[in-house]
Design a protein around this motif. Structure first.
Motif, PDB file in Angstrom:
ATOM      1  N   GLY A  44       0.712  -1.418  -0.038  1.00  0.00           N
ATOM      2  CA  GLY A  44      -0.075   0.053  -0.189  1.00  0.00           C
ATOM      3  C   GLY A  44       0.868   1.068   0.021  1.00  0.00           C
ATOM      4  N   GLY A  45       2.140   1.230   0.311  1.00  0.00           N
ATOM      5  CA  GLY A  45       3.043   2.458   0.263  1.00  0.00           C
ATOM      6  C   GLY A  45       2.443   3.253   1.267  1.00  0.00           C
ATOM      7  N   ASN A  46       2.504   4.661   0.831  1.00  0.00           N
ATOM      8  CA  ASN A  46       1.894   5.412   1.785  1.00  0.00           C
ATOM      9  C   ASN A  46       0.387   5.686   1.907  1.00  0.00           C
ATOM     10  OD1 ASN A  46       4.628   6.332   2.584  1.00  0.00           O
ATOM     11  ND2 ASN A  46       4.637   8.048   0.854  1.00  0.00           N
ATOM     12  N   ALA A  47      -0.289   5.075   1.055  1.00  0.00           N
ATOM     13  CA  ALA A  47      -1.738   4.833   1.345  1.00  0.00           C
ATOM     14  C   ALA A  47      -2.139   3.821   2.203  1.00  0.00           C
ATOM     15  CB  ALA A  47      -2.399   4.924  -0.107  1.00  0.00           C
ATOM     16  N   TYR A  48      -1.177   3.183   2.523  1.00  0.00           N
ATOM     17  CA  TYR A  48      -1.552   1.952   3.644  1.00  0.00           C
ATOM     18  C   TYR A  48      -2.472   2.464   4.748  1.00  0.00           C
ATOM     19  CZ  TYR A  48      -0.726  -1.537   7.200  1.00  0.00           C
ATOM     20  OH  TYR A  48      -0.870  -2.638   8.145  1.00  0.00           O
ATOM     21  N   ASP A  49      -3.566   1.529   4.985  1.00  0.00           N
ATOM     22  CA  ASP A  49      -4.388   1.866   6.293  1.00  0.00           C
ATOM     23  C   ASP A  49      -4.573   0.520   6.950  1.00  0.00           C
ATOM     24  OD1 ASP A  49      -6.249   0.743   4.525  1.00  0.00           O
ATOM     25  OD2 ASP A  49      -7.611   2.184   4.295  1.00  0.00           O
ATOM     26  N   CYS A  50      -4.854   0.812   8.247  1.00  0.00           N
ATOM     27  CA  CYS A  50      -5.063  -0.375   9.164  1.00  0.00           C
ATOM     28  C   CYS A  50      -6.102  -0.214  10.373  1.00  0.00           C
ATOM     29  CB  CYS A  50      -3.745  -0.847   9.428  1.00  0.00           C
ATOM     30  SG  CYS A  50      -2.715   0.195  10.451  1.00  0.00           S
ATOM     31  N   VAL A  51      -6.261  -1.448  10.926  1.00  0.00           N
ATOM     32  CA  VAL A  51      -7.187  -1.124  11.984  1.00  0.00           C
ATOM     33  C   VAL A  51      -6.255  -1.100  13.319  1.00  0.00           C
ATOM     34  CG1 VAL A  51      -9.139  -2.334  13.446  1.00  0.00           C
ATOM     35  CG2 VAL A  51      -9.282  -2.212  10.893  1.00  0.00           C
ATOM     36  N   ASN A  52      -6.123  -0.015  14.245  1.00  0.00           N
ATOM     37  CA  ASN A  52      -5.419  -0.012  15.373  1.00  0.00           C
ATOM     38  C   ASN A  52      -6.281  -0.846  16.511  1.00  0.00           C
ATOM     39  OD1 ASN A  52      -7.460   1.496  16.563  1.00  0.00           O
ATOM     40  ND2 ASN A  52      -6.443   3.380  16.471  1.00  0.00           N
ATOM     41  N   ARG A  53      -5.468  -0.905  17.542  1.00  0.00           N
ATOM     42  CA  ARG A  53      -5.780  -1.822  18.819  1.00  0.00           C
ATOM     43  C   ARG A  53      -7.073  -1.562  19.134  1.00  0.00           C
ATOM     44  NH1 ARG A  53      -1.343  -0.543  22.902  1.00  0.00           N
ATOM     45  NH2 ARG A  53      -0.257  -0.152  21.342  1.00  0.00           N
ATOM     46  N   GLU A  54      -7.635  -0.329  19.137  1.00  0.00           N
ATOM     47  CA  GLU A  54      -9.077  -0.135  19.538  1.00  0.00           C
ATOM     48  C   GLU A  54     -10.156  -0.350  18.609  1.00  0.00           C
ATOM     49  OE1 GLU A  54      -6.338   1.797  20.035  1.00  0.00           O
ATOM     50  OE2 GLU A  54      -6.503   2.222  21.966  1.00  0.00           O
ATOM     51  N   GLY A  55      -9.545  -0.810  17.401  1.00  0.00           N
ATOM     52  CA  GLY A  55     -10.539  -1.301  16.330  1.00  0.00           C
ATOM     53  C   GLY A  55     -11.037  -0.158  15.352  1.00  0.00           C
ATOM     54  N   ILE A  56     -10.061   0.977  15.282  1.00  0.00           N
ATOM     55  CA  ILE A  56     -10.521   2.246  14.486  1.00  0.00           C
ATOM     56  C   ILE A  56      -9.652   2.105  13.076  1.00  0.00           C
ATOM     57  CG2 ILE A  56     -10.754   4.759  14.459  1.00  0.00           C
ATOM     58  CD1 ILE A  56     -11.280   4.697  17.411  1.00  0.00           C
ATOM     59  N   LEU A  57     -10.046   2.369  12.094  1.00  0.00           N
ATOM     60  CA  LEU A  57      -9.479   2.263  11.068  1.00  0.00           C
ATOM     61  C   LEU A  57      -8.689   3.652  10.734  1.00  0.00           C
ATOM     62  CD1 LEU A  57      -8.839   0.939   8.042  1.00  0.00           C
ATOM     63  CD2 LEU A  57     -10.754   1.927   7.357  1.00  0.00           C
ATOM     64  N   ILE A  58      -7.356   3.474  10.588  1.00  0.00           N
ATOM     65  CA  ILE A  58      -6.529   4.669  10.410  1.00  0.00           C
ATOM     66  C   ILE A  58      -5.641   4.506   9.249  1.00  0.00           C
ATOM     67  CG2 ILE A  58      -6.503   5.029  13.042  1.00  0.00           C
ATOM     68  CD1 ILE A  58      -3.450   3.910  12.834  1.00  0.00           C
ATOM     69  N   TYR A 193     -15.120  13.212  -9.253  1.00  0.00           N
ATOM     70  CA  TYR A 193     -15.179  11.987  -8.303  1.00  0.00           C
ATOM     71  C   TYR A 193     -14.475  12.130  -6.950  1.00  0.00           C
ATOM     72  CZ  TYR A 193     -16.112  10.084 -13.210  1.00  0.00           C
ATOM     73  OH  TYR A 193     -16.627  10.051 -14.417  1.00  0.00           O
ATOM     74  N   GLN A 194     -15.141  12.055  -6.080  1.00  0.00           N
ATOM     75  CA  GLN A 194     -14.809  12.175  -4.544  1.00  0.00           C
ATOM     76  C   GLN A 194     -15.270  11.009  -3.769  1.00  0.00           C
ATOM     77  OE1 GLN A 194     -14.602  16.039  -2.842  1.00  0.00           O
ATOM     78  NE2 GLN A 194     -15.490  16.987  -4.907  1.00  0.00           N
ATOM     79  N   ALA A 195     -14.429  10.159  -3.391  1.00  0.00           N
ATOM     80  CA  ALA A 195     -15.014   8.825  -2.454  1.00  0.00           C
ATOM     81  C   ALA A 195     -13.867   8.163  -1.750  1.00  0.00           C
ATOM     82  CB  ALA A 195     -15.718   8.016  -3.550  1.00  0.00           C
ATOM     83  N   MET A 196     -14.253   7.376  -0.992  1.00  0.00           N
ATOM     84  CA  MET A 196     -13.058   6.762  -0.282  1.00  0.00           C
ATOM     85  C   MET A 196     -13.265   4.735  -0.558  1.00  0.00           C
ATOM     86  SD  MET A 196     -11.328   8.947   1.362  1.00  0.00           S
ATOM     87  CE  MET A 196     -10.547   8.027   2.965  1.00  0.00           C
ATOM     88  N   PRO A 197     -12.336   4.398  -0.587  1.00  0.00           N
ATOM     89  CA  PRO A 197     -12.564   2.900  -0.596  1.00  0.00           C
ATOM     90  C   PRO A 197     -13.254   2.527   0.385  1.00  0.00           C
ATOM     91  CG  PRO A 197     -10.243   3.508  -0.710  1.00  0.00           C
ATOM     92  CD  PRO A 197     -10.959   4.667  -0.579  1.00  0.00           C
ATOM     93  N   THR A 202      -6.088  -0.551   1.859  1.00  0.00           N
ATOM     94  CA  THR A 202      -4.953  -1.852   2.006  1.00  0.00           C
ATOM     95  C   THR A 202      -6.116  -2.980   1.435  1.00  0.00           C
ATOM     96  OG1 THR A 202      -3.923  -1.091   3.809  1.00  0.00           O
ATOM     97  CG2 THR A 202      -4.035  -3.356   3.532  1.00  0.00           C
ATOM     98  N   HIS A 203      -7.412  -2.933   1.877  1.00  0.00           N
ATOM     99  CA  HIS A 203      -8.395  -3.962   1.406  1.00  0.00           C
ATOM    100  C   HIS A 203      -8.488  -4.140  -0.267  1.00  0.00           C
ATOM    101  CE1 HIS A 203     -11.699  -6.647   1.195  1.00  0.00           C
ATOM    102  NE2 HIS A 203     -12.366  -5.929   0.366  1.00  0.00           N
ATOM    103  N   MET A 204      -8.456  -2.579  -0.674  1.00  0.00           N
ATOM    104  CA  MET A 204      -8.416  -2.419  -2.332  1.00  0.00           C
ATOM    105  C   MET A 204      -7.048  -3.097  -2.938  1.00  0.00           C
ATOM    106  SD  MET A 204      -8.689   1.036  -4.393  1.00  0.00           S
ATOM    107  CE  MET A 204      -7.100   1.616  -3.942  1.00  0.00           C
ATOM    108  N   PHE A 205      -5.878  -2.774  -2.116  1.00  0.00           N
ATOM    109  CA  PHE A 205      -4.714  -3.092  -2.765  1.00  0.00           C
ATOM    110  C   PHE A 205      -4.603  -4.766  -2.675  1.00  0.00           C
ATOM    111  CE2 PHE A 205      -3.107   1.121  -1.143  1.00  0.00           C
ATOM    112  CZ  PHE A 205      -3.092   1.561  -2.442  1.00  0.00           C
ATOM    113  N   GLU A 206      -5.053  -5.386  -1.781  1.00  0.00           N
ATOM    114  CA  GLU A 206      -5.130  -6.913  -1.588  1.00  0.00           C
ATOM    115  C   GLU A 206      -5.929  -7.258  -2.626  1.00  0.00           C
ATOM    116  OE1 GLU A 206      -4.905  -7.185   3.248  1.00  0.00           O
ATOM    117  OE2 GLU A 206      -6.781  -7.152   2.297  1.00  0.00           O
ATOM    118  N   ASN A 207      -7.021  -6.569  -2.988  1.00  0.00           N
ATOM    119  CA  ASN A 207      -7.608  -7.241  -4.286  1.00  0.00           C
ATOM    120  C   ASN A 207      -6.949  -6.988  -5.491  1.00  0.00           C
ATOM    121  OD1 ASN A 207     -10.027  -7.885  -2.983  1.00  0.00           O
ATOM    122  ND2 ASN A 207     -10.970  -6.062  -3.192  1.00  0.00           N
TER     123      ASN A 207
END
Ligand code: FAD
Ligand code: UDP
Length: 372
Positions: A44-58, A193-197, A202-207
């Motif tokens: 994902g490079g710099n666009a990588y996102d992940c769920v943190n310990r509290e369960g929030i997507l960051i 076009y303005q939207a978020m995956p 990261t899910h998009m990159f996995e696909n």
């Protein structure tokens, strides 16, 4: 992994947007065998996102908001993700108030306690705008449109903090990213076009990478595989000066330190991003739940502290750097068997959609080259 008898057709260095687009096209459309490599421990490079310990997507490397005018880019990425419509908003903390950024009618009215109409605010800007012979720098762009005072309140110090340079030392394209409005449109972007995956980047990159012909190797510098894993061609999306061992000197990049926090409250601030041009060492605070639409009892925010040293996040657009890049670009053209692409590989202050468009163009060139 591959045997020497059966080398990879392509090794792609960097698994960010550039690397994922090219891996997808080469594997899915051309049936190529591709190895993607990244020195980080994630895709994902710099666009990588992940769920943190509290369960929030960051977003690990700061806020990433997708926007584009390119239908081709939007539809292409749409093959790998559902979208969630999202229009970004930013407030700036100036003179003790939180006002809309980009500067618009409300910004001026709130800041000065006025009740100007759109027509009035047009005159307000025109009366203050200073004529410049040519618009070369970021200072020229702003001062020639809205004058010195608003420039000082919103742009000068933010830019010094972000880049370690005065706006007069940076190309016009940097500040020209931010428009000025005489209406009340509060959106940061006006792209078609303005939207978020919907499930994150990261899910998009996995696909994108989910194909039998694509192998992924993480925590590996591409130099480690030279002479070890055979391949026919390389696509390189790391820093171009590093590839050539800094032969002409280092290309300057601006770095950032991200300070992430999770707070025991539902929301921390009243907007997705608040910019702090004149106070504090950080430039802005982002609250991720606004970007992702996630519902959660807690909230996660990130502070961005600009730095000279560290990971290369921003090419620095100014004439001497462009001249130095051109030396590397000439060398790249003469380098057989390697294509350079991406924000770092072509030293361009590109948004995600521009990087995708650039990678799709490179792919078309590869198709052409292979058919010759
Ligand atoms: P990168 O994502 O940088 O990927 C390059 C990869 O190469 C990295 O993962 C790196 O680890 C790897 N690499 C480098 N050298 C080597 C090596 N020697 N060996 C192996 N791997 C290597 N764009 C938008 O459109 N909207 C936004 O809101 C937005 N916000 C941003 C906020 C911040 C703080 C930053 C820094 C950028 C933002 N961008 C935004 C820009 C966006 O991040 C880039 O356009 C995009 O991610 C670039 O993709 P890329 O594939 O070219 O490079
Ligand atoms: N900028 C500024 N004040 C602001 C917002 C932006 O001076 O409140 C200038 C600054 O130089 C910044 C540039 O405009 O680096 C581009 O801003 P943008 O929000 O596009 O930056 P990015 O999201 O790429 O960091």
């Amino acid at each position: 992994m591959s045997s020497t008898a059966n080398p990879f057709d392509y090794v792609i260095v960097g698994v960010g947007f550039s690397g994922c687009v090219l891996a997808d096209r080469l594997a899915r459309e051309m049936g190529k065998r591709v190895l993607v490599i990244d020195k980080r421990n994630h895709i994902g490079g710099n666009a990588y996102d992940c769920v943190n310990r509290e369960g929030i997507l960051i977003h690990k490397y700061g806020p990433h908001i997708f926007h584009t005018n390119s239908r081709e880019v939007f539809e292409y990425l749409g093959k790998f993700t559902e979208w969630r419509l999202y229009q970004h908003r930013v407030l700036a903390s100036v003179d003790g108030q939180l006002v809309p950024m980009p500067i618009n009618l409300e910004t001026v009215n709130n800041l000065y306690g006025l009740r100007l109409s759109s027509k009035d605010v047009e005159s307000f800007f025109a009366e203050r705008a200073e004529q410049r012979e040519s618009i070369r720098t970021s200072e020229d762009v702003v001062v020639s449109k809205i004058g010195e005072e608003l420039y000082r309140k919103f742009f000068k110090n933010y830019t010094i903090k972000q880049w370690g340079l005065d706006p007069s030392e940076l190309d016009s394209q940097v500040a020209a990213r931010i428009p000025f409005r005489v209406n009340s449109d509060p959106r940061y972007f006006t792209d078609s076009y303005q939207a978020m995956p919907r499930y994150g980047y990261t899910h998009m990159f996995e696909n994108m990478l989910d194909h039998a012909n694509i192998k992924i190797l993480l925590q590996t510098d591409y130099k480690e595989i030279q002479g070890v894993i055979p391949y026919k061609h390389m696509i390189y999306s790391g820093p171009i000066d590093e590839y050539f061992d800094y032969r002409f000197g280092k290309l300057p990049y601006r770095s950032l330190e991200f300070k992430h926090e999770t707070l025991e409250m539902e929301y921390f601030q009243t907007a997705p991003v608040v910019n702090y041009p004149n106070d504090y060492a950080f430039t802005r605070i982002t609250e991720f739940k606004y970007l992702t639409g996630q519902k959660h009892a807690k909230t996660s925010i990130v502070y961005e502290y600009p730095k000279a040293e560290g990971d290369p996040y921003y090419p620095i657009p100014r004439p001497e750097n462009t001249a130095l890049y051109h030396q590397y670009q000439e060398l790249a053209k003469e380098t057989r068997g390697v294509d350079f692409t991406g924000r770092l590989g072509t030293y361009r202050y590109y948004n995600m959609d521009q990087v995708v468009a650039q990678a799709l163009t490179l792919y078309k060139k590869i198709v052409q080259r292979e058919s010759e």
